[in-house]
Design an enzyme around this catalytic site. Structure first.
Site, PDB file in Angstrom:
ATOM      1  N   CYS A  10      40.519  40.481  39.302  1.00 46.99           N
ATOM      2  CA  CYS A  10      41.088  41.062  38.182  1.00 46.99           C
ATOM      3  C   CYS A  10      40.740  42.570  38.265  1.00 46.99           C
ATOM      4  O   CYS A  10      39.857  42.862  38.909  1.00 46.99           O
ATOM      5  CB  CYS A  10      40.558  40.331  37.082  1.00 46.99           C
ATOM      6  SG  CYS A  10      38.831  40.297  36.862  1.00 46.99           S
ATOM      7  N   CYS A  13      37.094  43.486  38.149  1.00 47.20           N
ATOM      8  CA  CYS A  13      36.380  43.171  39.647  1.00 47.20           C
ATOM      9  C   CYS A  13      36.564  44.389  40.456  1.00 47.20           C
ATOM     10  O   CYS A  13      35.662  44.734  41.094  1.00 47.20           O
ATOM     11  CB  CYS A  13      36.839  41.655  40.122  1.00 47.20           C
ATOM     12  SG  CYS A  13      36.792  40.539  38.923  1.00 47.20           S
TER      13      CYS A  13
END
Lengths: 82, 358
Positions: A10, A13
């Protein structure tokens, strides 16, 4: 030093990975930064909230984007310990 | 499982800025709270003065009403948002998904469902983490239904939704939303647990074993909890303020220009089909609470029934498409359909109930 960024990919991250890489560069240490996206592998660290940062097998944070100074502090501590 | 996950998260970063000591922080906090309280109570007077005296708009006109609404509601909602996000941030610094898992592991079903729904509010949660969280819970022996109670409550009852409901409709509607949302999460999870659908969890999930690795736990000092809460304010309010303003602007326009009773014909309580329609429209829609509520307010004011509007809101933020797509990775199609079906039924019942009662 081996640093792993755990997260399924995502945006948060990716941001974490970027911060970690920058912190490593600024600290001037030899470190391999690796992104772990495989859920099975993430689970082996006992982490259930991502993104997480692991240094030399030790979980440093989970479920949040760390700040750069924070990452640098971890690096410093790990270096002193080794 | 390497596909990109797209999700909108209001997540808090954290620093280790402990340069200022706890006592100083508490003093600053107290002063800020007093200033907040004072400003909040003067707001109506000040914004009224701006609208009618400074801008010279007339009371009772379309533009005057819309402007007064906008100028008063924007600062009011933003101030409430800051206060509540800070409070919730403090609360959440005590709960991590890892701790929540430990609390829920080994709990029996009904008790577990109630606890899980409650913890869904207190635990910081992001749709992105839904998969590791789901696996972590199930693997630790948290029953499927209890895990789902958590996953229903976490997005549906969020602090932004509650603040906006409180700010725009008063505490009764906010409390109603909170309690019915919790109830839906508890009962839906319990029902799915009763159906015994464990074998409809994807096979790869059931093969995962984390070899009993102890979960990562973090200890926090009070000073860092305050930092955490403040960071939450900066992150969340920094992200949603634009939606709040845009939403209230739309609300203000409707407030000033759309005739009262306009919505009553097709969203009023006489139209029974309005509740299912609201849910069907709401599920594929994905908006954060901040963007949806001011519109909801305007609908209500013009005669839409409260039950219909609550159902619409729950469907939009509680049963969102991105979350179901993410959950589809760990749940087989049948279980996903049951999940959507049970939660949607719960939302429908809430809608009908309030239309009938209020």
């Amino acid at each position: 030093m081996e640093i792993k960024v755990l997260g399924p990919g995502c945006p948060r991250c990716q941001q974490t990975e970027k911060i970690v890489k920058e912190a490593v560069a600024e600290a001037g240490v030899e470190a391999k930064v690796e992104k772990i996206t495989d859920i099975m592998e993430i689970m082996t660290f006992g982490v259930i909230s991502t993104p997480a940062v692991v240094m030399d097998g030790q979980v440093k944070s989970a479920g949040k984007i760390p700040k750069k100074e924070e990452v640098r502090n971890w690096i410093k501590k790990e270096k002193a310990a080794s | 499982m390497n596909n990109k996950v797209s999700c909108e998260c209001m997540e808090t970063t954290i620093g280790d800025s402990n340069q200022i000591n706890l006592r100083k922080k508490l003093v600053i906090l107290t002063i800020t709270l007093i200033a907040w309280w004072f400003t909040y109570h003067q707001l109506s007077k000040v914004t009224g003065w701006f609208t009618y005296d400074f801008f010279g708009l007339e009371r009772g006109t379309h533009l005057g009403e819309a402007m007064a609404f906008f100028l008063y509601d924007v600062p009011k909602v933003l101030m409430l948002l800051v206060l509540v996000v800070f409070g919730v941030g403090l609360l959440r610094s005590f709960f991590t998904p890892e701790k929540t898992r430990d609390i829920l592991a080994g709990k029996k079903e009904s008790v577990g469902n109630v606890l899980a729904a409650g913890l869904g509010i207190a635990t910081p949660f992001c749709t992105c983490s839904a998969i590791p969280l789901f696996i972590g819970f199930v693997e630790a022996g948290v029953p499927l239904g209890v895990t789902l109670s958590f996953l229903i409550a976490a997005p549906m009852i969020n602090e932004i939704a509650l603040v906006l409901l409180f700010g725009l409709f008063g505490w009764k509607v906010a409390a109603l939303y909170l309690s019915t949302g919790l109830l839906i999460a508890m009962v839906s999870g319990w029902v799915i647990g009763r159906l015994g659908m464990e074998r409809h969890i994807e096979d790869w999930v059931r093969e995962i074993r984390s070899n009993g690795t102890p979960l990562f736990m973090e200890t926090m000092t009070w000073s860092s909890r305050i930092d955490y809460a403040w960071q939450a304010v900066k992150d969340i309010v920094g992200k949603v303020w634009i939606y709040v303003i845009a939403g209230i602007a739309v609300g203000a326009a409707i407030h000033g220009y759309v005739p009262v009773g306009f919505m009553a014909s097709f969203m009023g309580r006489e139209a029974w089909w309005s509740v299912p329609l609201a849910v069907i429209l709401g599920v594929p829609m994905y908006s954060n609470a901040a963007g949806i509520i001011p519109i909801v307010q305007a609908l209500l004011e013009k005669g839409a029934a409260l039950g219909t509007v609550l159902a619409f809101m729950m469907a939009v933020i509680g049963l969102s498409l991105p979350e179901t797509i993410i959950l589809r990775k760990v749940l087989k199609p049948r279980l996903i359909l049951v999940f959507i079906g049970v939660v949607a039924t719960g939302i429908l019942l809430v809608g009908f109930l309030f239309n009938a009662l209020l």
